[in-house]
Design a protein around this motif. Structure first.
Motif, short mmCIF file in Angstrom:
data_model
loop_
_atom_site.label_atom_id
_atom_site.label_comp_id
_atom_site.label_asym_id
_atom_site.label_seq_id
_atom_site.Cartn_x
_atom_site.Cartn_y
_atom_site.Cartn_z
N THR A 40 -1.17 -26.35 158.26
CA THR A 40 -2.22 -26.74 157.32
C THR A 40 -3.51 -25.95 157.46
N ASP A 43 -3.37 -21.80 156.36
CA ASP A 43 -3.47 -21.39 154.96
C ASP A 43 -3.84 -22.61 154.12
N LEU A 44 -5.12 -22.76 153.87
CA LEU A 44 -5.61 -23.94 153.17
C LEU A 44 -5.24 -23.97 151.69
N THR A 45 -4.64 -22.89 151.17
CA THR A 45 -4.23 -22.88 149.77
C THR A 45 -2.88 -23.57 149.57
N LYS A 46 -2.12 -23.75 150.64
CA LYS A 46 -0.81 -24.39 150.53
C LYS A 46 -0.99 -25.91 150.64
N PRO A 47 -0.21 -26.66 149.86
CA PRO A 47 -0.30 -28.12 149.95
C PRO A 47 0.26 -28.61 151.29
N GLN A 68 -9.68 -35.38 153.74
CA GLN A 68 -9.40 -35.08 152.32
C GLN A 68 -8.22 -35.89 151.87
#
Length: 69
Positions: A40, A43-47, A68
């Motif tokens: 997590t 790569d914060l762009t991946k869900p 979040q």
């Protein structure tokens, strides 16, 4: 050289690391948390995977990061 007890601990952590929804031995939990952090925070762009959601939220809270949804 690792002792038999250390080897058992390492093998258990590796064996259980994918069981994110279950609670296991303390060292198993350390590896699970490290795994979730890698998935997590790397790569914060991946869900966030469904099975990692609860652990991810708990880690963010533990680190004092905004939780979040």
């Amino acid at each position: 050289m690792a002792t038999p007890k250390e080897i058992d601990c390492i093998c258990s952590a590796i064996y259980h690391h994918d069981d994110k929804l279950l609670k296991d031995e303390p060292w198993d939990e350390v590896l699970k948390d490290a795994d979730v952090m890698h998935h997590t925070f790397n790569d914060l762009t991946k869900p966030v995977k469904d099975k990692e959601q609860a652990r991810y939220r708990a880690l963010r809270q533990e680190f004092g990061l905004p939780v979040q949804d």
